[in-house]
Every structure is written in structure tokens, then in C-alpha cells.
Design an enzyme around this catalytic site. Structure first.
Site, mmCIF file in Angstrom:
data_model
loop_
_atom_site.group_PDB
_atom_site.id
_atom_site.type_symbol
_atom_site.label_atom_id
_atom_site.label_comp_id
_atom_site.label_asym_id
_atom_site.label_seq_id
_atom_site.Cartn_x
_atom_site.Cartn_y
_atom_site.Cartn_z
ATOM 1 N N ARG A 42 69.531 41.689 19.498
ATOM 2 C CA ARG A 42 70.846 42.251 21.174
ATOM 3 C C ARG A 42 71.866 41.372 20.252
ATOM 4 O O ARG A 42 72.692 42.930 20.559
ATOM 5 C CB ARG A 42 69.575 42.356 22.089
ATOM 6 C CG ARG A 42 70.250 43.635 22.583
ATOM 7 C CD ARG A 42 69.745 43.356 24.611
ATOM 8 N NE ARG A 42 69.903 42.066 25.430
ATOM 9 C CZ ARG A 42 69.902 41.893 25.732
ATOM 10 N NH1 ARG A 42 68.524 43.110 26.620
ATOM 11 N NH2 ARG A 42 69.391 40.753 26.677
ATOM 12 N N LYS B 203 74.786 44.649 25.487
ATOM 13 C CA LYS B 203 75.335 43.635 26.453
ATOM 14 C C LYS B 203 76.774 43.213 26.506
ATOM 15 O O LYS B 203 77.251 42.412 26.108
ATOM 16 C CB LYS B 203 74.588 43.017 26.525
ATOM 17 C CG LYS B 203 73.893 42.818 27.971
ATOM 18 C CD LYS B 203 72.806 41.536 27.614
ATOM 19 C CE LYS B 203 72.813 39.795 29.163
ATOM 20 N NZ LYS B 203 72.560 40.828 30.068
ATOM 21 N N GLU C 62 68.674 51.318 36.306
ATOM 22 C CA GLU C 62 67.969 49.976 36.127
ATOM 23 C C GLU C 62 69.150 49.188 37.638
ATOM 24 O O GLU C 62 69.452 49.850 38.194
ATOM 25 C CB GLU C 62 68.796 49.496 34.823
ATOM 26 C CG GLU C 62 70.161 49.848 34.749
ATOM 27 C CD GLU C 62 70.575 48.689 33.288
ATOM 28 O OE1 GLU C 62 70.397 48.106 33.087
ATOM 29 O OE2 GLU C 62 71.304 48.449 33.678
HETATM 30 N N1 PMP Z 1 70.065 45.236 32.451
HETATM 31 C C1 PMP Z 1 71.101 45.075 32.898
HETATM 32 C C2 PMP Z 1 72.386 45.247 33.275
HETATM 33 C C3 PMP Z 1 71.535 42.352 32.441
HETATM 34 O O1 PMP Z 1 72.658 42.458 32.868
HETATM 35 C C4 PMP Z 1 69.235 42.464 32.211
HETATM 36 C C5 PMP Z 1 70.015 41.033 32.496
HETATM 37 N N2 PMP Z 1 70.273 40.798 30.669
HETATM 38 C C6 PMP Z 1 68.983 43.289 32.142
HETATM 39 C C7 PMP Z 1 68.750 45.011 32.031
HETATM 40 C C8 PMP Z 1 67.351 42.128 32.198
HETATM 41 O O2 PMP Z 1 67.980 42.045 30.132
HETATM 42 P P1 PMP Z 1 66.837 41.153 30.048
HETATM 43 O O3 PMP Z 1 65.197 41.109 29.954
HETATM 44 O O4 PMP Z 1 67.329 41.359 28.487
HETATM 45 O O5 PMP Z 1 67.446 39.595 30.394
#
Ligand code: PMP
Length: 299
Positions: A52, A151, A184
Site C-alpha cells: 500500500r 494514504k 469511513e
Molecule cells: N481509513 C483511514 C482514513 C485511516 O487513516 C485508517 C488508518 N490507517 C484506516 C481507514 C484503517 O486502515 P488500516 O486498517 O490499514 O489501519
């Protein structure tokens, strides 16, 4: 012992881990990052996080000079040097040092930082009690402006929603897109439980492709559940049997109230707690070992 931080190829003491004020990560949020967990001396889903990270880099046309293999070794070495077994890793790649203009071509080399430290997690009480959340009025960035699958270091969109939630004295905020579909949380993905179904918004709406989200989707069949992507709106949340958020830091955290309305019976639900248990069991079973020899001896 002072923490050792990886900074552009060297490990330096925390006090000396300094980045230029000309770095475009600082000036413009021009960069990307990852948050990764270490459980029992093993790095959970490290390859997925690296995939990622490099995809995010491609998404913003950022060249990472380190190969994926070398990056992986450096992450492992950072945890090892700090002798951590339960930890949180923050991996940051910024555009690097440039001038005051936004032109990324002025930044010759990206800045790479890897920090690993003890993790501060939600207290267990939070999982027993659940979160009270609101639907933020700040909408998630549309993917054709800034794709949520990247990200990026630019979290202002999420921070604006976070500020709304803090001002309301709540635990989290859930963000919609401009069509009113759930996207989200500010730092987690969201799931709605309906019977045996785990429903989660598709990431093309603007959500991050969460590693925990994918892990939950993968775990669903063994729990007798069916995970599906679905277009959901606030009504689906209000009438859900259960709701939970997923993230590397939060793991699987129950939501018991949305906009002052109880979700289901207003308590953490059975399905959510079963998913949490299965997730935690998995974090103890797999992962890239940081101390392979020592661990082999211990077995
Ligand atoms: N959405 C956002 C905006 C985030 O910052 C995160 C944290 N990384 C997640 C979802 C969850 O992602 P992950 O399960 O990969 O930590």
C-alpha cells in the site's frame, strides 16, 4: 535507552531525528505514510502495508529510492534495535527538501522516516463499552480530488471531521461522500452488521483500502458470516443490528450510538465481538518475525 529512529538510511537517537522545515511533507503535507503493528515480536501484515505504501507513492508520483525489500529490512531492523515486541510502527515518506513553491521537482530526494515505539491503544473498557459516534457534516474528499486510497500525509479532511466530533464530546465521526453514502471513520473503516452480513462501503467512494478491513473480509467465512461491499447511507447505520470500525490502531471497535440513536440494542454486539476475537487470535498467529532466532529458541 533512547529510541532509535530510521532517518534516510541511518539510525539516529530520537533527540537527533530532525527533518528540514523546507521538507514538503511539512510545508504541504506532500508525502505518504503507513501505520503498522507488532504483536508478540511479529510484524502484522507487513507485506500488505508495504504494497500500500508503494501504491500510495505511485499515486502521488513519488519515487522511493529504497527498494521494497530494503524498506522491509529497515522496518524490521528498526523494531529490533528498539527491542520491541508489542509496538506501533510509523513509516513516512515525504517529497523531501525543496523550496517554498509547491513544485515537487525542487525536491531531489524523498525523506524516509521509520519510527517504532510502544503502542498506546484504547483501554479494554472501550471495547466493552463501545463508541458513541456522529455523522460528520464534513464530507470525505471526493476520489477525483484526492483519492482516499492514497494514504497521504494530508489528513485535514479527516481532522475537520475529528474537530466536529471533539466539539460534540463524542468518540468518533463517520464521514459521508457528497452523495450521502457512508465512506469511513476519520482513521478507521466502517462495517454495518445485518443478520449474517458484514457490509462495508466500497473504497471507490473515497475510503482507504484498510488492511484491517481486508483482514475482516478474509475472516468472515470462518465465522459463518458473509462480507460484502455495499452502498450504505445514514439510514443503514441507524437501522443496523451492529456497527464496528476497523483499523490498525483500533483493531475492531464496536459502535453503540450514532447521532444519539442506539445501534441495535445499544451494546457491543455478538458479531462484532466474535470478529474482534478472531482478529486478535490472528494477530498472534501470523506476521513477519523480528527476532527469528530467539523466537525459534523459545519454541
Ligand atoms: N481509513 C483511514 C482514513 C485511516 O487513516 C485508517 C488508518 N490507517 C484506516 C481507514 C484503517 O486502515 P488500516 O486498517 O490499514 O489501519
Amino acid at each position: 535507552m533512547s529510541l532509535e529512529i530510521y532517518l534516510n538510511g541511518d539510525w539516529v537517537a530520537k533527540e537527533n531525528a530532525k527533518v528540514s522545515i523546507w521538507d514538503h511533507g511539512f510545508l504541504y503535507g506532500d508525502g505518504i505514510f503507513e501505520g503498522i503493528r507488532v504483536y508478540g515480536g511479529r510484524i502484522f501484515k507487513l507485506d500488505e502495508h508495504l504494497e500500500r505504501l508503494y501504491a500510495s507513492a505511485k499515486g502521488i508520483d513519488l519515487a522511493i529510492l529504497l527498494s521494497k525489500g530494503k524498506m522491509k529490512e529497515s522496518v524490521i531492523e528498526t523494531v529490533r534495535r528498539n527491542q520491541l515486541t508489542e509496538a506501533y510502527i510509523r513509516l513516512i515518506v515525504s517529497r523531501g527538501t525543496g523550496d517554498l513553491g509547491i513544485d515537487p521537482r525542487k525536491c531531489r530526494e524523498s525523506t524516509v522516516v521509520i519510527m517504532a515505539d510502544k503502542i498506546s491503544v484504547y483501554p479494554e473498557e472501550t471495547y466493552r463499552r463501545g463508541l458513541k459516534v456522529m455523522i460528520a457534516s464534513t464530507r470525505r474528499n471526493p476520489p477525483d480530488s484526492l483519492n482516499g486510497r492514497i494514504k497521504s500525509l494530508n489528513y485535514l479532511n479527516n481532522i475537520l471531521a475529528k474537530i466536529e466530533q471533539i466539539k460534540q464530546g463524542l468518540d468518533e465521526a463517520i464521514m459521508l461522500n457528497h452523495d450521502g453514502y457512508l465512506v469511513e471513520g476519520t482513521v478507521e473503516n466502517v462495517f454495518v452488521v445485518k443478520g449474517k452480513k458484514l457490509l462495508t462501503p466500497p473504497c471507490y467512494l473515497g475510503a482507504l483500502e484498510g488492511i484491517t478491513r481486508q483482514t475482516v473480509i478474509d475472516l468472515a467465512p470462518q465465522l459463518g458470516l458473509v462480507a460484502e461491499e455495499a452502498l450504505l447511507n445514514s439510514h443503514d447505520l441507524y437501522i443496523a443490528d451492529e456497527c464496528f470500525l476497523t483499523g490498525t490502531g483500533a483493531e475492531i471497535v464496536p459502535v453503540i450510538e450514532v447521532d444519539g440513536r442506539g445501534v441495535g440494542d445499544g451494546k457491543p454486539g455478538k458479531v462484532t465481538l466474535a470478529v474482534l476475537e478472531a482478529y486478535r487470535a490472528l494477530t498472534r498467529q501470523i506476521g513477519v518475525p523480528v527476532y527469528p532466532k530467539e523466537q525459534a529458541k523459545a519454541v
